[in-house]
Design a protein around this motif. Structure first.
Motif, mmCIF file in Angstrom:
data_model
loop_
_atom_site.group_PDB
_atom_site.id
_atom_site.type_symbol
_atom_site.label_atom_id
_atom_site.label_comp_id
_atom_site.label_asym_id
_atom_site.label_seq_id
_atom_site.Cartn_x
_atom_site.Cartn_y
_atom_site.Cartn_z
ATOM 1 N N LEU A 1 4.936 33.127 -29.643
ATOM 2 C CA LEU A 1 4.660 34.257 -30.525
ATOM 3 C C LEU A 1 4.208 33.753 -31.888
ATOM 4 C CD1 LEU A 1 7.823 36.414 -29.755
ATOM 5 C CD2 LEU A 1 5.525 36.743 -28.859
ATOM 6 N N GLY A 2 3.242 34.387 -32.451
ATOM 7 C CA GLY A 2 2.858 34.115 -33.829
ATOM 8 C C GLY A 2 1.729 33.118 -33.984
ATOM 9 N N ASP A 3 1.418 32.854 -35.272
ATOM 10 C CA ASP A 3 0.288 32.001 -35.621
ATOM 11 C C ASP A 3 0.698 30.651 -36.175
ATOM 12 O OD1 ASP A 3 -1.580 33.915 -34.853
ATOM 13 O OD2 ASP A 3 -1.435 34.943 -36.792
ATOM 14 N N ASP A 4 1.993 30.318 -36.080
ATOM 15 C CA ASP A 4 2.423 28.987 -36.505
ATOM 16 C C ASP A 4 3.371 28.415 -35.457
ATOM 17 O OD1 ASP A 4 4.699 30.493 -36.981
ATOM 18 O OD2 ASP A 4 4.613 30.301 -39.141
ATOM 19 N N ILE A 5 3.587 27.108 -35.531
ATOM 20 C CA ILE A 5 4.426 26.416 -34.551
ATOM 21 C C ILE A 5 5.173 25.292 -35.264
ATOM 22 C CG2 ILE A 5 2.578 24.829 -33.836
ATOM 23 C CD1 ILE A 5 3.677 25.110 -30.949
ATOM 24 N N ASP A 6 6.408 25.069 -34.862
ATOM 25 C CA ASP A 6 7.230 24.010 -35.451
ATOM 26 C C ASP A 6 7.082 22.755 -34.594
ATOM 27 O OD1 ASP A 6 9.152 22.332 -36.538
ATOM 28 O OD2 ASP A 6 10.652 23.915 -36.750
ATOM 29 N N ILE A 7 6.220 21.845 -35.029
ATOM 30 C CA ILE A 7 5.946 20.650 -34.233
ATOM 31 C C ILE A 7 7.096 19.630 -34.322
ATOM 32 C CG2 ILE A 7 3.453 20.939 -34.222
ATOM 33 C CD1 ILE A 7 3.280 18.865 -36.475
ATOM 34 N N GLY A 8 7.884 19.681 -35.373
ATOM 35 C CA GLY A 8 9.065 18.811 -35.452
ATOM 36 C C GLY A 8 10.076 19.203 -34.391
ATOM 37 N N PHE B 1 -1.376 15.392 -35.644
ATOM 38 C CA PHE B 1 -0.285 15.212 -36.599
ATOM 39 C C PHE B 1 0.576 14.027 -36.182
ATOM 40 C CE2 PHE B 1 -1.368 19.676 -36.399
ATOM 41 C CZ PHE B 1 -1.484 20.032 -37.725
ATOM 42 N N SER B 2 1.011 13.246 -37.165
ATOM 43 C CA SER B 2 1.976 12.169 -36.931
ATOM 44 C C SER B 2 3.194 12.460 -37.785
ATOM 45 C CB SER B 2 1.386 10.812 -37.338
ATOM 46 O OG SER B 2 0.330 10.471 -36.473
ATOM 47 N N ARG C 1 -1.211 16.435 -30.727
ATOM 48 C CA ARG C 1 -2.569 16.949 -30.856
ATOM 49 C C ARG C 1 -2.545 18.385 -30.347
ATOM 50 N NH1 ARG C 1 -7.667 16.491 -27.613
ATOM 51 N NH2 ARG C 1 -6.253 15.882 -25.960
ATOM 52 N N ILE C 2 -3.048 19.314 -31.159
ATOM 53 C CA ILE C 2 -3.013 20.744 -30.829
ATOM 54 C C ILE C 2 -4.425 21.309 -30.841
ATOM 55 C CG2 ILE C 2 -2.210 23.019 -31.559
ATOM 56 C CD1 ILE C 2 0.189 21.680 -32.823
#
Length: 176
Positions: A119-126, A24-25, A53-54
């Protein structure tokens, strides 16, 4: 009480473990730069971007990337504006825990050597980029050649005319 809203947010789903890494950019807009600057105590941020990069497994999340920013901060000595360019690479490992955590579970002392828990299945990359920017900042930004305000406004120390003689005469039991 509700949680504060992140100034630069981009939530992504982590997806299935073992898939190819996701890249992600992100680039902050003017309003986001202003909010991040306020959060970090900077005078202004003119540019803020990052690449992440994840990759994931069933139990871990691996994140690496780079953060770049052009900002103006306050000199710690003179309080004058000082430009700061940030370019930092990072590498983070998270331990993945499902969202269904027991609320009765007691917290144990955190070991800084272990991966951070996610925790969880999402992440805040910002938000992750803002955190990495804050870690990359110069802790004491100082403008080149800046004179300290403490030196300018400090009271002059009064020196005794006898200060030169202090220590000139050696003390002994006879002359005390």
């Amino acid at each position: 009480m509700s949680e504060p809203q992140p100034e630069f947010s981009k939530i992504i789903e982590l997806g299935d473990p073992g898939r190819a890494p996701k890249i992600f950019s992100l680039t902050a807009n003017e309003d986001q730069c202003r909010k991040v600057a306020a959060r970090l105590g900077a005078l202004s941020i003119s540019h803020f971007e990052g690449e992440i990069r994840i990759s994931t497994t069933k139990t871990e999340i691996f994140v690496d990337g780079a953060v770049k920013a052009q900002m103006v901060r306050e000199c710690v000595a003179s309080l004058e504006p000082v430009d700061e360019a940030v370019h930092d690479e990072f590498d983070i490992e998270f331990t993945r825990i499902p969202e269904t955590k027991d609320e009765d579970e007691t917290e144990t002392e955190e070991d800084w050597r272990l991966p951070e828990v996610h925790l969880g299945d999402d992440i805040d990359i910002g938000e992750l980029l803002v955190q990495q920017l804050s870690l990359a900042l110069d802790p004491f930004p100082r403008k080149e050649g800046a004179t300290s305000l403490a030196d300018i406004y400090a009271k002059e120390e009064k020196v005794s005319p006898f200060a030169v003689l202090q220590g000139a005469i050696k003390k002994s039991d006879d002359n005390q």
